[in-house]
Design a protein around this motif. Structure first.
Motif, PDB file in Angstrom:
ATOM      1  N   PHE A  58       0.811  -1.217   0.000  1.00  0.00           N
ATOM      2  CA  PHE A  58       0.000   0.000   0.000  1.00  0.00           C
ATOM      3  C   PHE A  58       0.849   1.274   0.000  1.00  0.00           C
ATOM      4  N   ASP A  59       2.167   1.093  -0.054  1.00  0.00           N
ATOM      5  CA  ASP A  59       3.071   2.242  -0.003  1.00  0.00           C
ATOM      6  C   ASP A  59       3.054   2.981  -1.340  1.00  0.00           C
ATOM      7  N   LEU A  60       2.809   4.277  -1.300  1.00  0.00           N
ATOM      8  CA  LEU A  60       2.743   5.087  -2.519  1.00  0.00           C
ATOM      9  C   LEU A  60       3.998   5.925  -2.726  1.00  0.00           C
ATOM     10  N   THR A  61       5.038   5.654  -1.965  1.00  0.00           N
ATOM     11  CA  THR A  61       6.282   6.407  -2.105  1.00  0.00           C
ATOM     12  C   THR A  61       6.807   6.307  -3.533  1.00  0.00           C
ATOM     13  N   GLY A  62       7.123   7.463  -4.109  1.00  0.00           N
ATOM     14  CA  GLY A  62       7.634   7.494  -5.467  1.00  0.00           C
ATOM     15  C   GLY A  62       6.572   7.560  -6.539  1.00  0.00           C
ATOM     16  N   ARG A  63       5.294   7.471  -6.154  1.00  0.00           N
ATOM     17  CA  ARG A  63       4.204   7.575  -7.131  1.00  0.00           C
ATOM     18  C   ARG A  63       3.668   9.004  -7.153  1.00  0.00           C
ATOM     19  N   ARG A  64       3.448   9.501  -8.346  1.00  0.00           N
ATOM     20  CA  ARG A  64       2.909  10.849  -8.504  1.00  0.00           C
ATOM     21  C   ARG A  64       1.429  10.749  -8.851  1.00  0.00           C
ATOM     22  N   ALA A  65       0.609  11.502  -8.131  1.00  0.00           N
ATOM     23  CA  ALA A  65      -0.841  11.407  -8.292  1.00  0.00           C
ATOM     24  C   ALA A  65      -1.446  12.767  -8.601  1.00  0.00           C
ATOM     25  N   LEU A  66      -2.204  12.848  -9.680  1.00  0.00           N
ATOM     26  CA  LEU A  66      -2.982  14.035 -10.020  1.00  0.00           C
ATOM     27  C   LEU A  66      -4.417  13.802  -9.590  1.00  0.00           C
ATOM     28  N   VAL A  67      -4.921  14.683  -8.735  1.00  0.00           N
ATOM     29  CA  VAL A  67      -6.300  14.585  -8.253  1.00  0.00           C
ATOM     30  C   VAL A  67      -7.065  15.801  -8.763  1.00  0.00           C
ATOM     31  N   THR A  68      -8.001  15.595  -9.669  1.00  0.00           N
ATOM     32  CA  THR A  68      -8.756  16.733 -10.188  1.00  0.00           C
ATOM     33  C   THR A  68      -9.800  17.180  -9.166  1.00  0.00           C
ATOM     34  N   GLY A  69     -10.116  18.461  -9.208  1.00  0.00           N
ATOM     35  CA  GLY A  69     -11.103  19.005  -8.278  1.00  0.00           C
ATOM     36  C   GLY A  69     -10.697  18.839  -6.832  1.00  0.00           C
ATOM     37  N   SER A  70      -9.429  19.139  -6.537  1.00  0.00           N
ATOM     38  CA  SER A  70      -8.899  18.838  -5.193  1.00  0.00           C
ATOM     39  C   SER A  70      -8.580  20.079  -4.375  1.00  0.00           C
ATOM     40  N   SER A  71      -9.199  21.205  -4.698  1.00  0.00           N
ATOM     41  CA  SER A  71      -8.940  22.414  -3.915  1.00  0.00           C
ATOM     42  C   SER A  71      -9.807  22.502  -2.669  1.00  0.00           C
TER      43      SER A  71
ATOM     44  N   ASN B 181       0.287   8.856   2.608  1.00  0.00           N
ATOM     45  CA  ASN B 181       0.761   7.496   2.351  1.00  0.00           C
ATOM     46  C   ASN B 181       1.907   7.459   1.347  1.00  0.00           C
ATOM     47  N   GLY B 182       2.561   8.617   1.159  1.00  0.00           N
ATOM     48  CA  GLY B 182       3.815   8.657   0.420  1.00  0.00           C
ATOM     49  C   GLY B 182       3.766   9.216  -0.976  1.00  0.00           C
ATOM     50  N   ALA B 183       2.579   9.496  -1.518  1.00  0.00           N
ATOM     51  CA  ALA B 183       2.494   9.964  -2.899  1.00  0.00           C
ATOM     52  C   ALA B 183       2.928  11.417  -3.027  1.00  0.00           C
ATOM     53  N   ASP B 184       3.480  11.746  -4.183  1.00  0.00           N
ATOM     54  CA  ASP B 184       3.724  13.132  -4.559  1.00  0.00           C
ATOM     55  C   ASP B 184       2.469  13.625  -5.275  1.00  0.00           C
ATOM     56  N   VAL B 185       1.752  14.532  -4.631  1.00  0.00           N
ATOM     57  CA  VAL B 185       0.412  14.902  -5.091  1.00  0.00           C
ATOM     58  C   VAL B 185       0.440  16.182  -5.913  1.00  0.00           C
ATOM     59  N   VAL B 186      -0.377  16.186  -6.973  1.00  0.00           N
ATOM     60  CA  VAL B 186      -0.652  17.397  -7.746  1.00  0.00           C
ATOM     61  C   VAL B 186      -2.098  17.795  -7.474  1.00  0.00           C
ATOM     62  N   LEU B 187      -2.281  18.956  -6.850  1.00  0.00           N
ATOM     63  CA  LEU B 187      -3.629  19.483  -6.606  1.00  0.00           C
ATOM     64  C   LEU B 187      -4.108  20.228  -7.842  1.00  0.00           C
TER      65      LEU B 187
ATOM     66  N   ILE C  11      -1.868  22.966 -10.017  1.00  0.00           N
ATOM     67  CA  ILE C  11      -2.052  23.345 -11.416  1.00  0.00           C
ATOM     68  C   ILE C  11      -3.517  23.701 -11.635  1.00  0.00           C
ATOM     69  N   ALA C  12      -3.746  24.745 -12.413  1.00  0.00           N
ATOM     70  CA  ALA C  12      -5.106  25.207 -12.701  1.00  0.00           C
ATOM     71  C   ALA C  12      -5.406  25.025 -14.179  1.00  0.00           C
TER      72      ALA C  12
END
Length: 254
Positions: free
Chosen positions: A5-18, A32-38, A64-65
């Motif tokens: 379940f470790d997300l270290t090193g994974r990049r995640a884009l979450v739309t509508g995340s403001s 949980n370790g992810a590099d997140v893009v809001l 990012i907008a």
């Protein structure tokens, strides 16, 4: 097992995340370790969300907008992000709600619902999948709803878009599964957020939610995180095309 379940090193884009559920989901991924893009369209709201996420998780997100309903903006934004680092996880969370009896439902509201809730998921998945196919790996999680399966008065168009999300998920699974990409949907029930505050504060509606849900209450946004982490991680590498309801049992009973 925890490494599954470790997300270290994974990049995640979450739309509508403001804000709301999207921000809660993004925060959970970061914890949980992810590099997140809001993502959002309001720069001020995005900046506030980024500060909140960093304060809670200790991880500073990229922001990012762009307009998720505009194909050109989607392509440009994802090209920009991919030039920096791969997008390993896409969470299609952007969505709106409009309520009215069907005989009075405005066509413009219908078009807005379809564009924001359904077309946006197609546009972002289409663009992100190109690099995922090249890498032979990726996770796409579409956010559905109990209305992916259940109808309710005054929100028929919304339910149609969320039913569409369920079938888009299955279709994407068929297209992308052979390339090592998993596409699933997370379908929340009734969750207490700033966007549902009026309904939470409505005693009659909250009483209906409590009686209709075996858990006997509204959900808490943090209760969505575990399922999202599972669907975004190696733990779900053989789970594909599924709609996972996180609804306190609502869709299981009559």
């Amino acid at each position: 097992m925890t490494s599954l379940f470790d997300l270290t090193g994974r990049r995640a884009l979450v739309t509508g995340s403001s804000r709301g559920i999207g921000l809660a989901l993004a925060t959970g991924l970061a914890e949980n370790g992810a590099d997140v893009v809001l993502h959002g369209r309001d720069q001020t709201a995005l900046a506030n969300a980024a500060a909140t996420l960093e304060r809670v998780s200790g991880r500073a997100p990229r922001t990012i907008a762009f307009d998720v309903t505009d194909a050109d903006e989607v392509d440009a934004a994802i090209t920009e992000l991919e030039a920096e680092a791969p997008i390993d996880v896409l969470v299609n969370n952007a969505g709106i709600q409009r309520r009215a009896p069907i005989a009075e439902f405005d066509l413009g509201d219908w078009n807005d619902l379809v564009a924001t809730n359904l077309t946006s998921a197609f546009l972002t998945a289409r663009r992100v999948s190109r690099e995922m196919i090249g890498r032979g790996a990726g996770k796409i999680v579409n956010i559905g709803s109990v209305q992916s399966q259940l109808g309710r008065a005054n929100i028929a168009p919304y339910a149609a878009t969320k039913g569409g999300i369920a079938m888009l998920t299955k279709g994407l699974c068929a297209d992308l599964g052979p390339h090592g990409i998993q596409v699933n949907a997370l379908a929340p029930g009734y969750f207490a957020t700033e966007l549902t505050k009026a309904l939470v504060d409505d005693a009659d509606f909250s009483d209906w939610v409590a009686k209709r849900t075996p858990a006997g209450r509204w959900g808490r946004t943090e209760e969505l995180v575990g399922t999202l982490v599972f669907l975004s991680s190696g733990a779900s590498d053989f789970v594909n095309g599924q709609v996972v309801f996180v609804d306190g049992g609502m869709t299981a009973v009559v």
